[in-house]
Design an enzyme around this catalytic site. Structure first.
Site, short mmCIF file in Angstrom:
data_model
loop_
_atom_site.label_atom_id
_atom_site.label_comp_id
_atom_site.label_asym_id
_atom_site.label_seq_id
_atom_site.Cartn_x
_atom_site.Cartn_y
_atom_site.Cartn_z
CG HIS A 195 -4.60 -2.88 -0.33
ND1 HIS A 195 -4.43 -2.01 -0.93
CD2 HIS A 195 -4.39 -2.57 0.89
CE1 HIS A 195 -3.38 -1.37 -0.62
NE2 HIS A 195 -3.92 -1.59 0.38
CB SER B 124 -1.03 -0.34 0.83
OG SER B 124 -1.70 0.86 0.87
CG ASP C 16 -6.44 -3.41 -3.89
OD1 ASP C 16 -7.31 -3.09 -3.43
OD2 ASP C 16 -4.68 -2.73 -3.40
#
Length: 745
Positions: free
Chosen positions: A482, A214, A418
């Site tokens: 994710h 991320s 994601d």
């Protein structure tokens, strides 16, 4: 707790005494004053602990004392490492938790690897990674730890770091200590590394990997650049592993709507579609403006918020009210729902377990944390993100090309479910990056299917696909969110295996395929080497497995031709199949395919010996048959001298047959050796081909939003733009906008 107080009071008393002495003697002698100044600095520096002071006892971690196999429990170290020059642990410091495998399953390269894992946010604790993803432990609903079978610690020592200061258990002395720019955060991480290697000097020579997910897509490239640009701390940095990385906020924002259309989250017929396209146009206009050096634009960030809002479902198709926790799409996993406006912020479902674990009495002390000094654990800290606005920094996508050209391996792995950092956006950023004299992936990009082999039954499961070019690897991970290691921990270790060159390269249905599994196969590892020569079919299953045989039988592929071909092969294979139930598929010839053999030396000699043994066996069988024929002849039909003449004739025939067999065998073996030796040498780095040029994609304009509205059907039903390269038949490309999944794998 008394230990912390006693130690700090002692340090303060010593410092006060030194200051008094310094004041007294500075009036008499400058040399004495300098001496006391040195003593004072030495005393202060003693605040940096030794490694054994950070050791974590498994017996103090709830749940680990009940572990069935204690040999699998890793060695752990944890605590605060100060960042300031005086090593004062009560100012700004980072909290870390380190795991070292003691099971002996790590390969040689893995034992020489040190991974630093960083979560994103910014301001989200890396304890997410340690206890829900790639760490050695997971936490159950009772707040007790258990071993994570898919932990990355078997691929290298792994250190989870809470950073920037103020994140997780990392602390700041005041609000003035929060970092406001990535360049400042980078300086502090280098300071952490300096002190870390002083505490753990044995790690200094290991190859270092920065990994995370991320917003770590910003941290990791910036930290790598800072490490390369300084010479104070010697860091053997080799690779950057970024999962679902937020590497170019503005460009990636442009791919929310195309991705949503592709996945069926919204259609062009939706009344809100034109509204979303207007937001898209606003973002594109900002990117094309003179302010395009800004880290991020609010206009681009709004696209995802608006998408989540317009796709909110309050009532179902029957007009019934949708439960409040099912109204919004989970932005981190499109397969899941959440309440609005959380839209994924309550995920993963294991998150509450971590709070219960850290709230258990004695856990903080076991991790060498002072409960009076650290606050209650929170996953994310808003102050960190509010301060970190990056006024002096650009998005890390501008840094990555220089890192690639510096020789670092950069691996971008992406869960395909994601939304917020989706595949399409990451590949678009890659297509606009220029490095090594090229832009994006070149025409010589190497393409691989990727599968995972289960250690229990050797079953092959599609894991994703891989692209490589000029030190950059893109890995799409199937059925992953994710947080890739949270969904597929065992599969996710293949990312590290690929960096360590600890994978098998085989052909499956004529396609180049990388196989990762649960066993380290490094050259210096303790685990046994698996055979890379296996030819797989039956939808990825071993050809000699019972399941595969049944499947072939049902398809009519295991008919008389195969039977005859098998009878002409080595009869010992059939015996081994009967005894063992299965054998390496490389020993079986299927429709004239040759045995894929990677071992040039000893195995070649062994094959020659087997051929000679087979020839001897055939000769003996022929002798026995001839003897039987002679013995069966009626005595009355034997003429004088005929028996001696027949014996001489048979002896000569046997010798001729033997010589012919040896000559033919030697010719075949020699031909096979020179034909296949280059293909099946010991494992090479599968991903090492230099690129050629690819034309740069044209820059989008503000009219792109209108083009998207006009051609939205093309996104739902893309033309087949698959690139045919060698054995590939349908490999997705950025231009094709395909589903990023290889059909019929």
């Amino acid at each position: 707790m008394s230990h912390f107080k006693y130690r700090n009071q002692t340090t303060d008393i010593c410092n006060a005494a030194a200051l008094d002495a310094f004041a007294m003697y500075s009036n008499y002698s400058v040399p004495l004053a300098l001496l006391f100044a040195l003593l004072l600095s030495f005393q202060t520096a003693r605040a940096l602990k030794a490694a054994d002071e950070y050791a974590v006892s498994p017996d103090l971690i709830p749940g680990l004392s009940q572990a069935e196999d204690r040999a699998l429990v890793p060695t752990m170290h944890a605590g605060h490492i100060p960042l300031d020059e005086n090593n004062d642990e009560h100012t700004k410091n980072y909290f870390f938790w380190k795991f070292h495998d003691e099971s002996g399953s790590a390969s040689g390269p893995a034992r020489d690897t040190l991974i630093f894992w960083l979560n994103g946010g910014p301001g989200c604790s890396s304890m997410d990674g340690a206890l829900m993803e790639s760490g050695a432990l997971r936490i159950d609903s009772d707040g007790k730890a258990y071993l994570n079978r898919g932990g990355w610690h078997t691929r290298g020592d792994i250190v989870f770091v809470d950073q920037p200061a103020g994140t997780g258990f990392s602390t700041v002395a005041s609000d003035n200590d929060y970092d406001n720019d990535l360049k400042v955060v980078s300086e502090h991480f280098v300071a952490f590394l300096r002190n870390y290697f002083q505490v753990f000097p044995d790690d200094a020579g290991k190859q270092v990997v920065f990994a995370g997910e991320s917003y770590a897509g910003q941290f990791i490239p910036y930290f790598a650049r800072a490490v390369l640009d300084q010479d104070e701390v010697q860091v053997n940095l080799q690779a950057l592993l970024i999962g679902n990385g937020w590497i170019d906020p503005n460009q990636q924002s442009l791919y929310y709507i195309p991705f949503a259309v592709e996945k069926g989250l919204i259609t062009q017929d939706d009344p809100s579609f034109s509204y979303l396209l207007k937001q898209q146009e606003n973002c594109q206009n900002k990117i094309n403006s003179k302010e395009n050096d800004r880290f991020s634009f609010k206009e681009c960030e709004n696209i995802l918020n608006n998408l989540l809002e317009v796709t909110r479902k309050i009532k179902d198709s029957e007009g019934k009210k949708v439960p409040s926790d099912q109204q919004c799409i989970n932005m981190y996993d499109l397969r899941l729902k959440d309440s609005y406006p959380s839209c994924g912020m309550n995920w993963p479902q294991d998150l509450p377990n971590l709070g219960k674990f850290f709230g258990t009495e004695g856990v903080l002390e076991a991790l060498h944390l002072d409960p009076e000094h650290v606050s209650q654990w929170h996953e994310c800290d808003d102050k960190v993100s509010n301060y970190l606005k990056n006024p002096d920094s650009r998005a890390s996508a501008a840094i990555l090309p220089g890192l690639l050209e510096a020789g670092l391996e950069v691996m971008l792995f992406n869960g395909d479910q994601d939304i917020i950092c989706n595949n399409m956006g990451v590949e678009a950023v890659i297509s606009q990056m220029s490095w090594g004299g090229e832009t994006g992936f070149s025409e010589n990009v190497q393409l691989y299917d990727w599968v995972y082999r289960s250690p229990e039954n050797s079953e092959i499961t599609p894991a994703g696909f891989v692209k490589y070019d000029r030190n950059l690897t893109f890995m799409s991970v199937y059925n992953a969110s994710h947080m890739v290691p949270f969904d597929n921990a065992l599969v996710s270790r293949g990312v590290v295996d690929l960096f360590l060159n600890d994978v098998d390269l085989v052909q499956i249905d004529g396609r180049d395929t990388l196989i990762t599994d649960d066993v380290n196969k490094g050259k210096d590892g303790d685990a046994s080497e698996t055979d890379d020569t296996t030819e797989l079919d039956c939808e990825g299953k071993d050809k000699l497995s019972e399941e595969c045989k049944q499947l072939n039988a049902s398809k009519g592929q295991n008919g008389e031709s195969d039977k005859d071909e098998g009878e002409k092969g080595n009869e010992e294979d059939d015996n081994d199949d009967t005894e063992d139930g299965k054998k390496d598929a490389g020993d079986e010839k299927d429709d004239g395919e040759k045995d894929d053999d990677e071992k040039d030396g000893d195995e070649k000699d062994g094959d020659e010996k087997d051929e000679e043994d087979d020839d001897d066996k055939d000769e003996n069988e022929k002798d026995e048959e001839d003897d039987d024929k002679d013995g069966d002849k009626p005595e009355g039909k034997n003429n004088d001298g005929a028996e001696d003449e027949d014996d001489d004739h048979n002896s000569g025939s046997h010798l001729a047959v033997t010589m012919i067999c040896l000559l033919v065998s030697g010719t075949i073996i020699g031909g096979l050796y020179f034909t296949f030796r280059d293909r099946f040498r010991p494992r090479l780095r599968a991903i090492l081909v230099d690129p050629t040029n690819r034309s740069e994609a044209s820059k989008k304009t503000v009219s792109w939003a209108a083009d998207l509205e006009q051609d939205a059907a093309d996104l739902s039903n893309p033309e087949n733009g698959a690139k045919k390269k060698g054995p590939y038949t349908s490999v997705p490309t950025q231009e094709s906008r395909d589903s990023f999944e290889l059909d019929n794998l």
